[in-house]
Design a protein around this motif. Structure first.
Motif, PDB file in Angstrom:
ATOM      1  N   ARG A 192       0.829  -1.207   0.000  1.00 34.59           N
ATOM      2  CA  ARG A 192       0.000   0.000   0.000  1.00 34.59           C
ATOM      3  C   ARG A 192       0.867   1.261   0.000  1.00 34.59           C
ATOM      4  NH1 ARG A 192      -0.045  -2.287   4.989  1.00 34.59           N
ATOM      5  NH2 ARG A 192       0.530  -1.025   6.805  1.00 34.59           N
ATOM      6  N   TYR A 193       2.141   1.128   0.325  1.00 39.28           N
ATOM      7  CA  TYR A 193       3.039   2.276   0.333  1.00 39.28           C
ATOM      8  C   TYR A 193       3.729   2.480  -1.016  1.00 39.28           C
ATOM      9  CZ  TYR A 193       2.535   2.183   5.403  1.00 39.28           C
ATOM     10  OH  TYR A 193       2.035   2.211   6.680  1.00 39.28           O
ATOM     11  N   LEU A 194       3.416   1.640  -1.978  1.00 40.29           N
ATOM     12  CA  LEU A 194       4.086   1.736  -3.273  1.00 40.29           C
ATOM     13  C   LEU A 194       3.794   3.067  -3.956  1.00 40.29           C
ATOM     14  CD1 LEU A 194       5.857   0.207  -5.286  1.00 40.29           C
ATOM     15  CD2 LEU A 194       3.773  -0.695  -6.331  1.00 40.29           C
ATOM     16  N   GLY A 195       2.566   3.570  -3.800  1.00 37.31           N
ATOM     17  CA  GLY A 195       2.235   4.863  -4.398  1.00 37.31           C
ATOM     18  C   GLY A 195       3.078   5.992  -3.841  1.00 37.31           C
ATOM     19  N   LEU A 196       3.401   5.935  -2.537  1.00 42.22           N
ATOM     20  CA  LEU A 196       4.276   6.945  -1.953  1.00 42.22           C
ATOM     21  C   LEU A 196       5.671   6.874  -2.545  1.00 42.22           C
ATOM     22  CD1 LEU A 196       3.436   7.051   1.877  1.00 42.22           C
ATOM     23  CD2 LEU A 196       3.403   8.965   0.272  1.00 42.22           C
ATOM     24  N   HIS A 197       6.127   5.667  -2.796  1.00 44.58           N
ATOM     25  CA  HIS A 197       7.450   5.526  -3.428  1.00 44.58           C
ATOM     26  C   HIS A 197       7.455   6.149  -4.829  1.00 44.58           C
ATOM     27  CE1 HIS A 197      11.349   3.542  -4.241  1.00 44.58           C
ATOM     28  NE2 HIS A 197      10.884   3.497  -5.480  1.00 44.58           N
ATOM     29  N   HIS A 198       6.410   5.875  -5.593  1.00 46.23           N
ATOM     30  CA  HIS A 198       6.329   6.461  -6.936  1.00 46.23           C
ATOM     31  C   HIS A 198       6.272   7.989  -6.856  1.00 46.23           C
ATOM     32  CE1 HIS A 198       4.535   2.480  -8.686  1.00 46.23           C
ATOM     33  NE2 HIS A 198       5.823   2.404  -8.437  1.00 46.23           N
ATOM     34  N   THR A 199       5.517   8.499  -5.899  1.00 45.23           N
ATOM     35  CA  THR A 199       5.463   9.954  -5.725  1.00 45.23           C
ATOM     36  C   THR A 199       6.834  10.524  -5.398  1.00 45.23           C
ATOM     37  OG1 THR A 199       3.171   9.808  -4.959  1.00 45.23           O
ATOM     38  CG2 THR A 199       4.389  11.818  -4.414  1.00 45.23           C
ATOM     39  N   ALA A 200       7.586   9.829  -4.533  1.00 51.27           N
ATOM     40  CA  ALA A 200       8.921  10.289  -4.164  1.00 51.27           C
ATOM     41  C   ALA A 200       9.844  10.361  -5.374  1.00 51.27           C
ATOM     42  CB  ALA A 200       9.520   9.359  -3.103  1.00 51.27           C
ATOM     43  N   PRO A 221      11.943  12.631   2.292  1.00 52.56           N
ATOM     44  CA  PRO A 221      10.835  12.423   3.244  1.00 52.56           C
ATOM     45  C   PRO A 221       9.728  11.525   2.713  1.00 52.56           C
ATOM     46  CG  PRO A 221      11.523  14.715   3.281  1.00 52.56           C
ATOM     47  CD  PRO A 221      12.261  14.068   2.146  1.00 52.56           C
ATOM     48  N   TRP A 222       9.439  11.590   1.432  1.00 46.77           N
ATOM     49  CA  TRP A 222       8.403  10.723   0.864  1.00 46.77           C
ATOM     50  C   TRP A 222       8.870   9.263   0.865  1.00 46.77           C
ATOM     51  CZ3 TRP A 222       8.669  15.796  -0.323  1.00 46.77           C
ATOM     52  CH2 TRP A 222       7.476  16.513  -0.377  1.00 46.77           C
ATOM     53  N   LEU A 223      10.147   9.039   0.610  1.00 43.39           N
ATOM     54  CA  LEU A 223      10.654   7.671   0.671  1.00 43.39           C
ATOM     55  C   LEU A 223      10.641   7.130   2.094  1.00 43.39           C
ATOM     56  CD1 LEU A 223      13.678   7.639  -1.813  1.00 43.39           C
ATOM     57  CD2 LEU A 223      11.503   6.450  -2.042  1.00 43.39           C
ATOM     58  N   ILE A 224      10.938   8.001   3.054  1.00 39.55           N
ATOM     59  CA  ILE A 224      10.886   7.574   4.453  1.00 39.55           C
ATOM     60  C   ILE A 224       9.457   7.181   4.826  1.00 39.55           C
ATOM     61  CG2 ILE A 224      11.184   8.346   6.828  1.00 39.55           C
ATOM     62  CD1 ILE A 224      13.481  10.123   5.827  1.00 39.55           C
ATOM     63  N   ALA A 225       8.501   8.001   4.415  1.00 43.81           N
ATOM     64  CA  ALA A 225       7.099   7.677   4.684  1.00 43.81           C
ATOM     65  C   ALA A 225       6.674   6.408   3.965  1.00 43.81           C
ATOM     66  CB  ALA A 225       6.205   8.849   4.267  1.00 43.81           C
ATOM     67  N   ALA A 226       7.206   6.189   2.761  1.00 43.62           N
ATOM     68  CA  ALA A 226       6.850   4.991   2.004  1.00 43.62           C
ATOM     69  C   ALA A 226       7.370   3.728   2.662  1.00 43.62           C
ATOM     70  CB  ALA A 226       7.403   5.095   0.579  1.00 43.62           C
ATOM     71  N   GLY A 227       8.415   3.849   3.489  1.00 39.05           N
ATOM     72  CA  GLY A 227       8.921   2.676   4.187  1.00 39.05           C
ATOM     73  C   GLY A 227       8.039   2.212   5.317  1.00 39.05           C
ATOM     74  N   GLY A 228       7.067   3.023   5.716  1.00 35.59           N
ATOM     75  CA  GLY A 228       6.135   2.607   6.746  1.00 35.59           C
ATOM     76  C   GLY A 228       6.578   2.877   8.159  1.00 35.59           C
ATOM     77  N   HIS A 229       7.738   3.536   8.336  1.00 35.50           N
ATOM     78  CA  HIS A 229       8.212   3.817   9.695  1.00 35.50           C
ATOM     79  C   HIS A 229       8.867   5.195   9.729  1.00 35.50           C
ATOM     80  CE1 HIS A 229      11.961   2.496   7.818  1.00 35.50           C
ATOM     81  NE2 HIS A 229      11.342   1.366   7.521  1.00 35.50           N
ATOM     82  N   GLY A 230       8.145   6.177   9.228  1.00 36.60           N
ATOM     83  CA  GLY A 230       8.694   7.520   9.109  1.00 36.60           C
ATOM     84  C   GLY A 230       8.939   8.221  10.428  1.00 36.60           C
ATOM     85  N   SER A 231       8.276   7.791  11.498  1.00 36.75           N
ATOM     86  CA  SER A 231       8.460   8.471  12.778  1.00 36.75           C
ATOM     87  C   SER A 231       9.652   7.938  13.560  1.00 36.75           C
ATOM     88  CB  SER A 231       7.198   8.313  13.631  1.00 36.75           C
ATOM     89  OG  SER A 231       6.939   6.943  13.889  1.00 36.75           O
ATOM     90  N   TYR A 232      10.317   6.890  13.061  1.00 31.51           N
ATOM     91  CA  TYR A 232      11.441   6.286  13.788  1.00 31.51           C
ATOM     92  C   TYR A 232      12.761   6.828  13.242  1.00 31.51           C
ATOM     93  CZ  TYR A 232      14.801   2.790  15.368  1.00 31.51           C
ATOM     94  OH  TYR A 232      15.892   2.177  15.914  1.00 31.51           O
ATOM     95  N   ARG A 233      13.535   7.519  14.086  1.00 28.09           N
ATOM     96  CA  ARG A 233      14.849   8.040  13.714  1.00 28.09           C
ATOM     97  C   ARG A 233      14.783   8.750  12.362  1.00 28.09           C
ATOM     98  NH1 ARG A 233      19.387   6.238  16.116  1.00 28.09           N
ATOM     99  NH2 ARG A 233      20.481   6.151  14.117  1.00 28.09           N
TER     100      ARG A 233
END
Length: 369
Positions: free
Chosen positions: A75-83, A137-149
């Protein structure tokens, strides 16, 4: 060089560098074909994948194999494409804007062509670094753990994809210079800034001293370690150490330690070469510009530091014979490191050189008595 003449090569160069890096990223799929490992070797395939993946449209696991962390979070693939779309769009904008500034003040005429080519080559690395950082930042969010480090992740992703940019930026720079030469056909020669020798020497020295603050003072191991650990805490922005090192340090060095003093001094020649390149560039740059404005000198300072980094890294690769056994891809993996710090310190050095140049020039031309 007028805007109407400069726009065409700037846009042509932006399109070229974007297409070349898009093609490089799309070539990752070819490395996954059967037989690629047998033809190129496993180490070469892994090295090329590490070079090209930051510019690939699909994540490393593919659309069917889950996402970067292997959890199957498609489900995070779209965020990766956006990044990646943001990355390529930012690359075009940053490269085009920088080229427009550079070739307006440094047109590729006789006596200036090589200087323009080198400056645009360096600017290609800067534009790619900025594009990677903006899209991280979009790639970090696409990884599913953007709030960690978040900040360490941002530092890690911002440093990716630079080795492949080095040859691509050189090819794009050559294309841009060719288009600019055609745009300048039948145009009158552009004037040069009249810069006295003594103010130019003083300005180059001041700018080089600014760069040496990062290269010599901040990059010493104890100071770098203090910078790494001084600003820590909790929360999303609580660990900026990795990011600060990336944007403030042009290198890293320590005392001789257990190594022979001669070998240590020989390895430090890279730092000497970097400062020499910066000094020579800042010495010649004002006389090559049509007008030594603050913006032009700042951009020129950034390009000078990037070229110095490339020269120092190439020298160290040539001297380090043990690493040559690991293959060309491994040896060249360090190319392009330090570009974020070059952007910061090169701009400061260019501004400092401009201020010094104008102050020294006023003092030289002021009436005595």
């Amino acid at each position: 060089m007028e805007y109407r003449r400069a726009v065409t090569p700037a846009v042509a160069g932006g399109v070229m560098v974007t297409l070349l890096l898009w093609w490089a990223g799309a070539s990752v799929d070819a490395l996954r074909l059967e037989g690629a490992t047998g033809v190129l070797g496993r180490e070469a395939v892994v090295g090329l994948e590490n070079w090209l993946l930051p510019w690939a449209y699909e994540p490393s696991g593919g659309t069917a194999g889950g996402y970067l962390d292997g959890t199957g979070a498609s489900r995070y693939l779209g965020l990766h494409h956006t990044a990646i779309q943001i990355r390529y769009g930012a690359l075009f904008v940053f490269y085009t804007a920088g080229v427009l500034l550079l070739i307006r003040r440094l047109p590729p005429e006789r006596g200036r062509t090589w200087a323009v080519l080198l400056a645009l080559w360096a600017w290609g690395l800067v534009a790619a670094t900025l594009a990677v950082t903006v899209s991280a930042p979009w790639l970090i969010a696409a990884g599913g753990h953007g709030s960690y480090r978040f900040l360490p992740q941002l530092a890690s992703l911002s440093s990716a994809g630079r080795p492949i940019v080095v040859p691509v930026a050189l090819a794009a720079a050559a294309w841009t210079v060719l288009v600019a030469r055609l745009a300048l056909k039948d145009a009158e020669p552009q004037p040069r800034e009249n810069v006295p020798a003594r103010p130019a020497l003083l300005a180059a020295t001041v700018g080089t001293v600014v760069v040496s603050v990062s290269l010599i003072v901040l990059s010493y191991e104890s100071n770098a370690a203090m910078l790494q650990t001084a600003f820590t805490g909790g929360g999303l922005l609580g660990e900026p150490g990795d990011l600060l090192r990336q944007w403030l340090l042009l290198g890293g060095w320590s005392g001789p330690g257990g190594a022979p003093l001669g070998d240590w001094l020989l390895y430090r020649l890279g730092d000497v070469l970097l400062l020499a390149v910066v000094w020579c560039a800042l010495r010649w740059l004002p006389g090559l510009l049509t007008r030594a404005s603050v913006w032009a000198m700042a951009a020129g300072g950034v390009c000078a530091v990037v070229l110095g980094l490339l020269a120092a890294q190439t020298l160290r690769m040539a001297m380090d014979g043990t690493r040559m056994r690991s293959g060309l891809l491994y040896v060249a993996s360090g190319l392009g490191e330090g570009v974020p710090a070059a952007l910061l310190w090169g701009a400061v050095a260019g501004v400092a050189a401009t201020v010094t140049l104008r102050a020294a020039d006023r003092r030289t031309t002021a009436p005595s008595g």
